[in-house]
Scaffold this motif. Structure first.
Motif, PDB file in Angstrom:
ATOM      1  N   ALA A 108     -20.938   2.618 -41.097  1.00  7.14           N
ATOM      2  CA  ALA A 108     -21.984   2.223 -41.891  1.00  7.14           C
ATOM      3  C   ALA A 108     -20.908   1.758 -42.816  1.00  7.14           C
ATOM      4  O   ALA A 108     -21.191   1.281 -43.656  1.00  7.14           O
ATOM      5  CB  ALA A 108     -23.121   3.198 -42.209  1.00  7.14           C
ATOM      6  N   GLU A 109     -19.800   3.001 -42.954  1.00  9.21           N
ATOM      7  CA  GLU A 109     -19.986   2.910 -44.307  1.00  9.21           C
ATOM      8  C   GLU A 109     -18.567   1.751 -44.165  1.00  9.21           C
ATOM      9  O   GLU A 109     -18.239   0.907 -44.931  1.00  9.21           O
ATOM     10  CB  GLU A 109     -19.078   3.774 -45.460  1.00  9.21           C
TER      11      GLU A 109
ATOM     12  N   HIS B 223     -21.697  16.370 -36.091  1.00 12.87           N
ATOM     13  CA  HIS B 223     -20.116  15.413 -36.053  1.00 12.87           C
ATOM     14  C   HIS B 223     -20.321  13.614 -35.465  1.00 12.87           C
ATOM     15  O   HIS B 223     -19.979  12.450 -36.672  1.00 12.87           O
ATOM     16  CB  HIS B 223     -19.342  15.742 -35.144  1.00 12.87           C
ATOM     17  N   HIS B 224     -21.914  13.655 -34.799  1.00 14.58           N
ATOM     18  CA  HIS B 224     -22.381  12.172 -34.520  1.00 14.58           C
ATOM     19  C   HIS B 224     -22.659  11.618 -35.969  1.00 14.58           C
ATOM     20  O   HIS B 224     -22.888  10.496 -36.016  1.00 14.58           O
ATOM     21  CB  HIS B 224     -23.146  12.390 -33.350  1.00 14.58           C
ATOM     22  N   ALA B 225     -23.489  11.964 -36.759  1.00 13.68           N
ATOM     23  CA  ALA B 225     -24.139  11.665 -37.877  1.00 13.68           C
ATOM     24  C   ALA B 225     -23.129  11.380 -39.315  1.00 13.68           C
ATOM     25  O   ALA B 225     -23.163  10.071 -39.274  1.00 13.68           O
ATOM     26  CB  ALA B 225     -25.353  12.586 -37.950  1.00 13.68           C
ATOM     27  N   ALA B 226     -22.361  12.088 -38.679  1.00 19.09           N
ATOM     28  CA  ALA B 226     -21.103  11.937 -39.687  1.00 19.09           C
ATOM     29  C   ALA B 226     -20.456  10.753 -39.353  1.00 19.09           C
ATOM     30  O   ALA B 226     -19.642   9.647 -39.790  1.00 19.09           O
ATOM     31  CB  ALA B 226     -19.698  13.157 -40.508  1.00 19.09           C
TER      32      ALA B 226
ATOM     33  N   ARG C  12     -21.450   7.970 -37.405  1.00 15.84           N
ATOM     34  CA  ARG C  12     -22.438   7.099 -37.839  1.00 15.84           C
ATOM     35  C   ARG C  12     -22.275   6.415 -39.336  1.00 15.84           C
ATOM     36  O   ARG C  12     -22.428   5.257 -39.825  1.00 15.84           O
ATOM     37  CB  ARG C  12     -24.137   7.470 -36.879  1.00 15.84           C
ATOM     38  N   GLU C  13     -22.320   7.621 -39.978  1.00 17.30           N
ATOM     39  CA  GLU C  13     -22.244   7.365 -41.870  1.00 17.30           C
ATOM     40  C   GLU C  13     -21.326   6.886 -42.342  1.00 17.30           C
ATOM     41  O   GLU C  13     -21.222   5.612 -42.942  1.00 17.30           O
ATOM     42  CB  GLU C  13     -22.415   8.932 -42.252  1.00 17.30           C
ATOM     43  N   GLY C  14     -19.631   7.435 -41.364  1.00 21.94           N
ATOM     44  CA  GLY C  14     -18.672   6.547 -41.955  1.00 21.94           C
ATOM     45  C   GLY C  14     -18.124   4.476 -40.865  1.00 21.94           C
ATOM     46  O   GLY C  14     -17.899   4.550 -41.731  1.00 21.94           O
TER      47      GLY C  14
END
Length: 85
Positions: A20-21, A11-14, A16-18
């Motif tokens: 960044a986007e 969830h944390h990685a998702a 971070r990716e969101g």
């Protein structure tokens, strides 16, 4: 517990990716805003220059029409005078 940790990491990685986007999209929009603001400034300057030209042309046109009206009166007076001779 390790399954929960893995899920949290995912969830944390998702997130971070969101994020960044979103940051990339924000930068893209900021660039477009800067470009539009620059174009707006150029257009405003052009409008100001055209407004000055329009005003100058209107003044010139008024003077030319006044001169023509004076000549028209002179011609009419001369026609009247020549008909009386």
């Amino acid at each position: 517990l390790s399954g929960n940790e893995a899920a949290l990491r995912g969830h944390h990685a998702a997130l971070r990716e969101g994020l960044a986007e979103l940051c990339a999209r924000r930068e893209e929009l900021s660039g477009r805003i800067r470009a539009e603001e620059a174009e707006r400034g150029r257009l405003q300057a052009r409008i100001a220059a055209l407004s000055r030209r329009l005003s100058d042309t209107s003044e010139s046109l008024a003077g030319l029409r006044s001169a023509r009206a004076h000549i028209d009166r002179t011609i009419a007076e001369m026609d009247t005078a020549s008909g009386q001779v």
